[in-house]
Scaffold this motif. Sequence first.
Motif, PDB file in Angstrom:
ATOM      1  N   ASP A   5       0.824  -1.204   0.000  1.00 45.34           N
ATOM      2  CA  ASP A   5       0.000   0.000   0.000  1.00 45.34           C
ATOM      3  C   ASP A   5       0.860   1.257   0.000  1.00 45.34           C
ATOM      4  OD1 ASP A   5      -2.121  -1.694   0.070  1.00 45.34           O
ATOM      5  OD2 ASP A   5      -2.649  -1.322   2.160  1.00 45.34           O
ATOM      6  N   HIS A   6       0.225   2.377  -0.370  1.00 43.93           N
ATOM      7  CA  HIS A   6       0.943   3.647  -0.482  1.00 43.93           C
ATOM      8  C   HIS A   6       0.484   4.613   0.601  1.00 43.93           C
ATOM      9  CE1 HIS A   6       2.968   7.036  -2.458  1.00 43.93           C
ATOM     10  NE2 HIS A   6       1.860   7.725  -2.233  1.00 43.93           N
ATOM     11  N   VAL A   7       1.422   5.195   1.314  1.00 45.52           N
ATOM     12  CA  VAL A   7       1.101   6.225   2.299  1.00 45.52           C
ATOM     13  C   VAL A   7       0.793   7.520   1.553  1.00 45.52           C
ATOM     14  CG1 VAL A   7       1.886   7.543   4.289  1.00 45.52           C
ATOM     15  CG2 VAL A   7       2.588   5.161   4.010  1.00 45.52           C
ATOM     16  N   ASP A   8      -0.413   8.021   1.710  1.00 45.86           N
ATOM     17  CA  ASP A   8      -0.842   9.211   0.984  1.00 45.86           C
ATOM     18  C   ASP A   8      -0.354  10.455   1.734  1.00 45.86           C
ATOM     19  OD1 ASP A   8      -2.030  11.069  -0.583  1.00 45.86           O
ATOM     20  OD2 ASP A   8      -4.069  10.329  -0.364  1.00 45.86           O
ATOM     21  N   THR A   9       0.880  10.839   1.486  1.00 39.72           N
ATOM     22  CA  THR A   9       1.451  11.991   2.192  1.00 39.72           C
ATOM     23  C   THR A   9       0.805  13.302   1.787  1.00 39.72           C
ATOM     24  OG1 THR A   9       3.205  12.097   0.522  1.00 39.72           O
ATOM     25  CG2 THR A   9       3.673  10.854   2.540  1.00 39.72           C
ATOM     26  N   GLY A  10       0.086  13.305   0.665  1.00 42.77           N
ATOM     27  CA  GLY A  10      -0.616  14.519   0.260  1.00 42.77           C
ATOM     28  C   GLY A  10      -1.936  14.719   0.975  1.00 42.77           C
ATOM     29  N   THR A  11      -2.338  13.753   1.782  1.00 48.52           N
ATOM     30  CA  THR A  11      -3.608  13.831   2.514  1.00 48.52           C
ATOM     31  C   THR A  11      -3.343  13.757   4.012  1.00 48.52           C
ATOM     32  OG1 THR A  11      -4.818  12.784   0.698  1.00 48.52           O
ATOM     33  CG2 THR A  11      -5.865  12.770   2.859  1.00 48.52           C
ATOM     34  N   ILE A  12      -4.002  14.623   4.756  1.00 49.05           N
ATOM     35  CA  ILE A  12      -3.917  14.623   6.214  1.00 49.05           C
ATOM     36  C   ILE A  12      -5.322  14.429   6.778  1.00 49.05           C
ATOM     37  CG2 ILE A  12      -3.234  15.886   8.276  1.00 49.05           C
ATOM     38  CD1 ILE A  12      -1.336  17.509   6.570  1.00 49.05           C
ATOM     39  N   PHE A  13      -5.448  13.511   7.714  1.00 50.35           N
ATOM     40  CA  PHE A  13      -6.711  13.264   8.395  1.00 50.35           C
ATOM     41  C   PHE A  13      -6.452  13.320   9.895  1.00 50.35           C
ATOM     42  CE2 PHE A  13     -10.026  10.015   9.794  1.00 50.35           C
ATOM     43  CZ  PHE A  13     -11.076  10.925   9.718  1.00 50.35           C
ATOM     44  N   TYR A  14      -7.080  14.283  10.564  1.00 56.88           N
ATOM     45  CA  TYR A  14      -6.839  14.442  11.992  1.00 56.88           C
ATOM     46  C   TYR A  14      -8.100  14.955  12.668  1.00 56.88           C
ATOM     47  CZ  TYR A  14      -6.106  19.414  10.806  1.00 56.88           C
ATOM     48  OH  TYR A  14      -6.250  20.715  10.338  1.00 56.88           O
ATOM     49  N   GLY A  15      -8.094  14.913  14.011  1.00 53.58           N
ATOM     50  CA  GLY A  15      -9.267  15.392  14.713  1.00 53.58           C
ATOM     51  C   GLY A  15      -9.344  14.903  16.136  1.00 53.58           C
ATOM     52  N   ALA A  16     -10.559  14.994  16.681  1.00 45.64           N
ATOM     53  CA  ALA A  16     -10.825  14.609  18.069  1.00 45.64           C
ATOM     54  C   ALA A  16     -12.177  13.936  18.147  1.00 45.64           C
ATOM     55  CB  ALA A  16     -10.796  15.833  18.980  1.00 45.64           C
ATOM     56  N   ASP A  17     -12.275  12.944  19.038  1.00 47.81           N
ATOM     57  CA  ASP A  17     -13.529  12.222  19.261  1.00 47.81           C
ATOM     58  C   ASP A  17     -13.652  11.948  20.748  1.00 47.81           C
ATOM     59  OD1 ASP A  17     -15.348   9.771  19.520  1.00 47.81           O
ATOM     60  OD2 ASP A  17     -15.530  10.221  17.395  1.00 47.81           O
ATOM     61  N   GLY A  18     -14.770  12.340  21.341  1.00 49.47           N
ATOM     62  CA  GLY A  18     -14.961  12.154  22.778  1.00 49.47           C
ATOM     63  C   GLY A  18     -16.310  11.571  23.106  1.00 49.47           C
TER      64      GLY A  18
END
Length: 444
Positions: A186-199
């Motif tokens: 598989d390829h690490v999509d360095t052009g995409t960032i996915f981040y956040g918070a869940d509580g």
Amino acid sequence: MLLVSGAASAQTRPAAPVPAGPKLSIEGSVRARMEGIDGQFRPKVDNRIAFASLRTLVAAKLDWGDLNLTGELLDARGYGEGHNSSVKASDVNTIEPLQAFVSYKFHNVLGKKDVLAATAGRFTMTFGAQRLVARADFGNTFPSYLGGRVEYRTGKKDELVLFWTHPITALPATMDGIYDNKVELDHVDTGTIFYGADGNIADVGRKLSVGGYVYRLAEQDRPGYQTRNRRLVTFGLRLRRMPAKGKVDVEAEAALQRGEARVTNAVTDRTDLSVHAGFVHVEGGYTIARAWAPRISAFFDYASGDGANAGYGRFDSLYGARRADYGPASLFGPVGLANLVSPGVRLEVKPSKRLDLMAAVRGLWLADRTDTFAFTSVRDKTGAAGRHAGTEMEVRVRRSLIPDRLRVEVGAAYLAKGRFLTQAPNAPHSGDARYGYADLVFKF
């Protein structure tokens, strides 16, 4: 397995304390599945498809107490589907290191019995009811991410998760590579960032849990890989009271999505549109305190579609799963959180601890008649085909043959196509869709 290291004690003096080494645990599963569909709802795809898949998972964990090293290998293969099927990269991923991460736990950080766990590496994730971020078991593969995650959990089981990741693109992505079960990392999509918070607060009273989240997805094109340049912020709330005998249970979740995106990933598409989208899921049920513990529930789903407005209105379900709410996926899976209005009912029964059955039916309409309906790829830009997409019915039977070791699952689904799925310009003229599958899962 417990490994113990330490120097041998001298005969002339008492033995020194021997430090404990790591515990090594290995577990896994093998799943064999046969499935088939007749009466295709997707355009430009074979009307009849039979697909055999084999998924093997092996996970190993080295545990030094609070410090853990975890690795997991995935081997997902498919056979017999043909070159013009709907099988895709999410169904075939041969010999892939699905997870490889290190984690460490800190105790009593802010209060007694609380735990703060930090994780770094490649991992899978599941939040809430799996609608937006999930490691769902029905599919043949799982979304994974490279990055870091911090999880805080109190003694009362309240939780907060913060994460920052690069999503990983599953390969092979070409039909030839998928058909041949090609081994391709598989390829690490360095052009995409996915981040956040869940509580989540586990109990605000009367066994009702309340949670919320904010997810940010930002992607951009890179050489040889075009995207829709999605820059989305998704924020939502959820509440739930778990099913229990003789009790009413409830679940509700709603999210709004804002940001920018392009309609397609074509090189010529350079128009960034303002996104205004959202979804709502509401469900209520009751479990009868009698033999078989039957649970009857009613539910309603809405997810926005893209209409004639200047902005973009189709909800993006990110890395979520569809099986729990919307029926079997894989060769089937017409329904999901996109351009959807759908009420329905479900019946679940448990004749024994080793056997459970489920049946559900839902009506299907388009939120916007000019957009593609859900995950069918069927569209009428004029809106002349109307909003009614049809009715979906499904049944499922699961039986544990050897507790915690061997399980069989059989299911079927039927899509009675409505006016939209028969009269839209690109709708296939293939009759109603019929789907069935059988699984055998062995765990070790």
